[in-house]
Design a protein around this motif. Structure first.
Motif, PDB file in Angstrom:
ATOM      1  N   GLY A  56      17.466  46.527 -29.867  1.00 54.52           N
ATOM      2  CA  GLY A  56      17.984  47.880 -30.032  1.00 54.52           C
ATOM      3  C   GLY A  56      17.710  48.680 -28.785  1.00 54.52           C
ATOM      4  O   GLY A  56      17.581  48.126 -27.691  1.00 54.52           O
ATOM      5  N   ASP A  57      17.577  49.962 -28.952  1.00 54.66           N
ATOM      6  CA  ASP A  57      17.354  50.864 -27.824  1.00 54.66           C
ATOM      7  C   ASP A  57      15.860  50.885 -27.483  1.00 54.66           C
ATOM      8  O   ASP A  57      15.178  51.889 -27.666  1.00 54.66           O
ATOM      9  N   VAL A  58      15.353  49.772 -26.990  1.00 55.19           N
ATOM     10  CA  VAL A  58      13.932  49.629 -26.689  1.00 55.19           C
ATOM     11  C   VAL A  58      13.635  50.273 -25.345  1.00 55.19           C
ATOM     12  O   VAL A  58      14.322  50.033 -24.351  1.00 55.19           O
ATOM     13  N   LYS A  59      12.621  51.098 -25.333  1.00 54.06           N
ATOM     14  CA  LYS A  59      12.115  51.692 -24.101  1.00 54.06           C
ATOM     15  C   LYS A  59      10.875  50.904 -23.712  1.00 54.06           C
ATOM     16  O   LYS A  59      10.066  50.530 -24.560  1.00 54.06           O
ATOM     17  N   TYR A  60      10.711  50.628 -22.460  1.00 53.31           N
ATOM     18  CA  TYR A  60       9.524  49.909 -22.025  1.00 53.31           C
ATOM     19  C   TYR A  60       9.007  50.501 -20.725  1.00 53.31           C
ATOM     20  O   TYR A  60       9.739  51.115 -19.958  1.00 53.31           O
ATOM     21  N   SER A  61       7.711  50.312 -20.534  1.00 56.55           N
ATOM     22  CA  SER A  61       7.070  50.796 -19.317  1.00 56.55           C
ATOM     23  C   SER A  61       5.892  49.886 -18.992  1.00 56.55           C
ATOM     24  O   SER A  61       5.490  49.049 -19.790  1.00 56.55           O
ATOM     25  N   ILE A  62       5.376  50.068 -17.805  1.00 58.81           N
ATOM     26  CA  ILE A  62       4.214  49.306 -17.357  1.00 58.81           C
ATOM     27  C   ILE A  62       3.090  50.290 -17.090  1.00 58.81           C
ATOM     28  O   ILE A  62       3.285  51.319 -16.439  1.00 58.81           O
ATOM     29  N   GLN A  63       1.922  49.958 -17.598  1.00 58.27           N
ATOM     30  CA  GLN A  63       0.738  50.789 -17.392  1.00 58.27           C
ATOM     31  C   GLN A  63      -0.275  49.958 -16.636  1.00 58.27           C
ATOM     32  O   GLN A  63      -0.544  48.820 -16.990  1.00 58.27           O
ATOM     33  N   TRP A  64      -0.823  50.520 -15.592  1.00 55.83           N
ATOM     34  CA  TRP A  64      -1.895  49.822 -14.887  1.00 55.83           C
ATOM     35  C   TRP A  64      -2.926  50.821 -14.454  1.00 55.83           C
ATOM     36  O   TRP A  64      -2.707  52.020 -14.461  1.00 55.83           O
ATOM     37  N   TYR A  65      -4.047  50.298 -14.048  1.00 55.18           N
ATOM     38  CA  TYR A  65      -5.174  51.124 -13.689  1.00 55.18           C
ATOM     39  C   TYR A  65      -5.647  50.749 -12.294  1.00 55.18           C
ATOM     40  O   TYR A  65      -5.851  49.575 -12.008  1.00 55.18           O
ATOM     41  N   PHE A  66      -5.805  51.737 -11.457  1.00 55.89           N
ATOM     42  CA  PHE A  66      -6.375  51.522 -10.125  1.00 55.89           C
ATOM     43  C   PHE A  66      -7.761  52.116 -10.123  1.00 55.89           C
ATOM     44  O   PHE A  66      -7.962  53.248 -10.544  1.00 55.89           O
ATOM     45  N   ASN A  67      -8.671  51.383  -9.625  1.00 52.71           N
ATOM     46  CA  ASN A  67     -10.057  51.858  -9.559  1.00 52.71           C
ATOM     47  C   ASN A  67     -10.381  52.364  -8.180  1.00 52.71           C
ATOM     48  O   ASN A  67     -10.015  51.901  -7.196  1.00 52.71           O
TER      49      ASN A  67
END
Length: 72
Positions: free
Chosen positions: A61-72
């Protein structure tokens, strides 16, 4: 690094259809489901395989996606 990416991609490819099936069941009543790729493992998969997976998400369907990352 290349060996890790290759292994991660192989594992993901084996599980990809089951992941999509589970997501389609989980989000069947959602109008705009959202998926967040988080951490290291999803980003170890080859770019072309991840792009193809995101394209296949549109079958749900109308799937929204994103990427989450962490920089230290």
């Amino acid at each position: 690094e290349k060996e890790i990416r290759t292994t991660a991609t192989q594992i993901f490819r084996k599980e990809e259809n089951d992941i999509l099936k589970s997501l389609s069941i989980l989000y069947k009543d959602e109008e705009h489901p959202r998926i967040i790729f988080h951490g290291g493992e999803p980003l170890l998969v080859s770019t072309s395989v991840l792009n193809e997976f995101c394209r296949r998400l549109s079958q749900i369907g109308d799937v929204k996606y994103s990427i989450q990352w962490y920089f230290n």
